[in-house]
Design a protein around this motif. Structure first.
Motif, PDB file in Angstrom:
ATOM      1  N   LYS A   1       0.831  -1.207   0.000  1.00 18.94           N
ATOM      2  CA  LYS A   1       0.000   0.000   0.000  1.00 18.94           C
ATOM      3  C   LYS A   1       0.862   1.252   0.000  1.00 18.94           C
ATOM      4  O   LYS A   1       0.661   2.164  -0.796  1.00 18.94           O
TER       5      LYS A   1
ATOM      6  N   ARG B   1       3.030   1.617  -3.311  1.00 28.96           N
ATOM      7  CA  ARG B   1       2.212   1.972  -4.474  1.00 28.96           C
ATOM      8  C   ARG B   1       1.659   3.385  -4.358  1.00 28.96           C
ATOM      9  O   ARG B   1       1.596   4.134  -5.349  1.00 28.96           O
ATOM     10  N   THR B   2       1.254   3.766  -3.149  1.00 25.65           N
ATOM     11  CA  THR B   2       0.756   5.137  -2.972  1.00 25.65           C
ATOM     12  C   THR B   2       1.867   6.134  -3.286  1.00 25.65           C
ATOM     13  O   THR B   2       1.630   7.173  -3.914  1.00 25.65           O
TER      14      THR B   2
ATOM     15  N   LEU C   1       2.090   6.542  -6.909  1.00 23.44           N
ATOM     16  CA  LEU C   1       0.937   7.302  -7.394  1.00 23.44           C
ATOM     17  C   LEU C   1       1.148   8.803  -7.164  1.00 23.44           C
ATOM     18  O   LEU C   1       0.780   9.637  -7.990  1.00 23.44           O
ATOM     19  N   MET C   2       1.781   9.133  -6.034  1.00 21.58           N
ATOM     20  CA  MET C   2       2.016  10.548  -5.732  1.00 21.58           C
ATOM     21  C   MET C   2       2.955  11.183  -6.749  1.00 21.58           C
ATOM     22  O   MET C   2       2.876  12.392  -6.995  1.00 21.58           O
TER      23      MET C   2
ATOM     24  N   ALA D   1       7.122  11.249  -1.357  1.00 20.04           N
ATOM     25  CA  ALA D   1       7.073   9.943  -2.027  1.00 20.04           C
ATOM     26  C   ALA D   1       8.485   9.379  -2.196  1.00 20.04           C
ATOM     27  O   ALA D   1       8.734   8.213  -1.906  1.00 20.04           O
TER      28      ALA D   1
ATOM     29  N   TRP E   1      -4.542  -3.897   0.057  1.00 17.93           N
ATOM     30  CA  TRP E   1      -4.689  -2.520   0.560  1.00 17.93           C
ATOM     31  C   TRP E   1      -5.241  -2.444   1.980  1.00 17.93           C
ATOM     32  O   TRP E   1      -5.321  -1.374   2.547  1.00 17.93           O
TER      33      TRP E   1
END
Lengths: 566, 180
Positions: free
Chosen positions: A261, A264-265, A268-269, A307, B13
């Motif tokens: 999580k 990947r976040t 994405l940022m 990030a 997630w």
């Protein structure tokens, strides 16, 4: 056997290589290495000319070679290799045929034509406009056309990548979500599309202007759109080399991310916030308000910096967790000491991680503050910074991957292993020197893209830079020699391996295993009950944080000492 | 399953985030806030905030205005190229031309006084780099950039060009004088 769908299962890695993808990965990677070699040689000439005591080239040649150096390494080498990475992360990692290999070859052809044409035009001498080609300084129309052709080719490559993802999903070649490394590559490709479209918006009118079909190009608009292309292209590199870091720790340690999580976040940022950073190049431009500059400069609150700092923790952290799970659990740093420092895939990746973070990352954020930029804009500090990000960071990470990927792809044993073992250290040390000494000279006010800071030939109007500036440029020249030796060694090892490496039979595995089995949940759990305790990485991260904060505030202090500016 | 394969748990997630990672994320978020705060904060307390006042102009118009300025305040000529040395009144306007490959004219300022600079290029892009104060500003044609400078030390300063402007780029150097 269908031509389109023939594949082999690699005896070393268990990965599926479809022949269509494999050939394209080979072609793009080899083309990348060729342009790295060409661009690196130009870099040697630049470094030896900046060294005032050597001053190798005349002014005209210097500006021409500097233009060629930037385009070959910063654009052609990087993008060719990134297209190879995209095909690897889609077709190979997802075990899927490549979508429309014909279009992929068309894209590759356009990129080759564009890159070769650009070199020919630049070396004819009428297009020494630097990579930025700021209007109204004018290049030969074919200069702009060659870049457009290259960009269109890269855009086709990106869409072949997206198409392959769709095919993989439709044909159910994998289950659940795409691997993290592929996810990172997706962010790189999305940023690439934004980048290339910006490039088209700025270069097509400029081409028309250069042949007289458009009357005037607004200078400030050109600068803003050009940097939406120029800076974002470097963000493709960041997303790509962070993916490569994750890939290498997975290959060498069987590591999985601490948290899917979080990682990947963080990727994405990049998509959401990195492009704003283009405005870093416009901080001392007229015509833009301070509010606009501050919002974009902070990447809307430094979320993209966050990030990168998250990846900076999770990459070594995932490695530490995997190493501890495999028994290197003593003390703070046994996991790091027991790493394969003699394997260039590892040493290259780790030097890239440290160099990108400490040298490239910190300096980039500091000089990107709206006011501090006044001290740094267009000085040699700027090339110093980006040699740390793009060369020490991206290029060395790509080299590290190549040490693993090229033998696997070509089914040949790596040659000159002794030289390969040393290569990342030589290249890394040289480039660290280049980066530090250029930044040092820049701090003393030495301008970038400047043939002679001794100001001979100005008819008596001169400026005396401190002796330290000359020393920095001499040390930079020596570091360039070291770095180019390291870079040339890499190119030789790669070409030598492809041509002369010991050929392996179809099912014959390599002498040494080249992929580590993934660490299992049981192994993680056995690690003292705390699977993801990463004390060593936390210590390293805190050292990084303290260096960052100190350097950041020191620069505000420098700024406070100069003239009042309002 | 490593980072090269799809996540082992399909519903990844909802996995908890480890404490050390959360700690670091919080720390870098706070640090980002500090840096975000520093820029507006400096606009309030700092003395180095480059003005952004800008006007559309043309090379011809800017050259004419600068000529007027030079005619009005020239005190002497100086240097190997006999450039006019222009001493505007303290707190007044200063016009400076960037062109291939010179900065024109030479300006003489008083230490501690604040001047309104008007800067533009008559041809290509240039880079105003005041040394050794190390103040660097982009100069573009067709736009007149207005900002203030307050010298804090007397002496002879150089204006170097640090935006590549063609084959004579390294010859583009000018002077700026600050007197007590």
């Amino acid at each position: 056997m269908m031509v389109n769908n023939s594949f082999r299962t690699c005896p070393d890695t268990g990965l599926k290589f479809f022949s269509s993808a494999e050939n394209l990965i080979k072609a793009n990677a080899v083309a990348g290495v060729v342009f790295l070699l060409i661009g690196g040689m130009f870099g040697l000439l630049v470094g030896l000319t900046r060294w005032q005591a050597v001053h190798l080239l005349g002014a005209e040649d210097f500006y021409m070679v500097l233009t060629a150096h930037g385009l070959n390494v910063l654009i052609f080498w990087m993008i060719f290799f990134e297209i190879a990475i995209l095909y690897f992360c889609s077709s190979v990692l997802l075990g899927c045929r490549l979508a429309t290999p014909r279009w992929a070859w068309v894209g590759f052809g356009l990129m080759v034509i564009g890159a070769v044409m650009n070199n020919v035009i630049v070396l004819q001498g009428n297009s020494s406009v630097m990579m930025t080609s700021y209007v109204p300084l004018e290049a030969h129309p074919l200069f702009y056309l060659s870049l457009i052709l290259f960009a269109v080719g890269a855009l086709i490559g990106s869409f072949v990548f997206f198409g392959t993802l769709v095919v993989a999903k439709a044909e159910k070649t994998y289950e659940g979500s795409v691997p993290l490394v592929t996810f990172g590559a997706i962010t790189a490709a999305i940023i690439a599309v934004f980048t290339i479209v910006s490039g088209a918006i700025v270069l097509i009118p400029t081409l028309l202007w250069s042949v007289g079909l458009v009357g005037e190009i607004d200078v400030l608009a050109y600068r803003m759109i050009w940097w939406a292309f120029g800076h974002s292209s470097q963000q493709i590199n960041v997303a790509a080399h962070v993916s490569v870091w994750y890939a290498i720790i997975a290959i060498l340690f069987g590591a999985k991310p601490l948290s899917e999580k979080v990682s990947r976040t963080a990727f994405l940022m990049y998509i959401l916030f990195l492009q704003l950073a283009s405005v870093h190049h416009l901080l001392v431009d007229p015509g833009l308000s301070s509010n606009f500059k501050m919002f974009n400069t902070s990447y809307a609150m430094y979320l993209a910096v966050m990030a990168s700092m998250v990846h900076g923790l999770t990459v070594p952290g995932s490695m530490e967790a995997a190493q501890r799970a495999r028994g290197h659990n003593a003390g703070l740093f046994t996991w790091l000491r027991k790493a394969p420092w003699g394997n260039p895939a590892f040493s290259g990746m780790f030097i890239s991680l440290v160099g990108f973070g400490f040298l490239g990352g910190i300096t980039g954020v500091v000089m990107g503050a709206e006011q501090i930029n006044i001290l740094i804009h267009n000085t040699l500090y700027v090339p110093g910074h980006f040699h740390a990000t793009v060369v020490l960071g991206s290029t060395l990470a790509f080299m590290a991957l190549a040490y693993w990927l090229v033998p696997v792809l070509f089914r040949r044993e790596l040659i000159w292993k002794g030289l390969a073992k040393w290569q990342p250290y030589v290249f890394g040390l040289g480039m660290t020197g280049v980066s530090l000494f250029l930044m040092g000279a820049g701090t003393l006010g030495v301008p970038r893209r400047h043939w002679d800071i001794g100001f001979a030939g100005t008819g008596g109007i001169t400026h005396e830079f401190p002796a330290a500036a000359y020393t920095m440029l001499a040390l930079n020249g020596m570091s360039v020699i070291l770095a180019v030796a390291g870079g040339a060694a890499f190119c030789l090892i790669m070409v030598g391996t492809i041509l002369f490496g010991k050929k392996l039979g179809n099912d014959e595995p390599m002498a040494e295993p080249c992929i580590v089995a993934p660490v299992t949940d049981e192994e993680y759990a056995a690690n003292g009950g705390s699977a993801f305790a990463i004390p060593g990485t936390i210590v390293l991260a805190l050292v990084f944080f303290v260096s960052f904060a100190l350097y950041y505030f020191i620069n505000w202090k420098y700024l406070a000492e100069t003239w009042g500016i309002g | 399953m490593s980072s090269l394969s799809p996540p082992a748990k399909k519903i990844w997630w909802n996995e908890p985030i480890h404490k050390s990672e959360l700690l670091w994320i919080s720390l870098v978020f706070v640090w980002g806030m500090v840096m975000t705060f520093m820029m507006p904060y400096w606009h309030v307390v700092g003395k180095q905030n480059l003005g952004t006042e800008t006007y559309k102009t043309t090379p011809k118009a800017f050259q004419a205005t600068t000529q007027e300025f030079v005619d009005k305040y020239t005190v002497r000529t100086e240097g190997p190229r006999n450039y006019p040395v222009v001493a505007p009144p303290a707190g007044g306007d200063v016009y400076l031309i960037a062109r291939l490959w010179e900065w024109w004219p030479i300006v003489e300022l008083k230490k501690g006084e604040t001047y309104r600079f008007h800067l533009s290029s008559l041809d290509w892009q240039h880079g105003f780099s005041l040394q050794p104060a190390n103040i660097n500003i982009q100069v573009v044609p067709n736009y007149e950039h207005v900002f203030t400078l307050t010298p804090n030390a007397s002496g002879e300063y150089s204006i170097i060009c640090n935006e590549y402007c063609g084959i004579g780029h390294h010859l583009m150097i000018g002077k700026l004088l600050v007197v007590d």
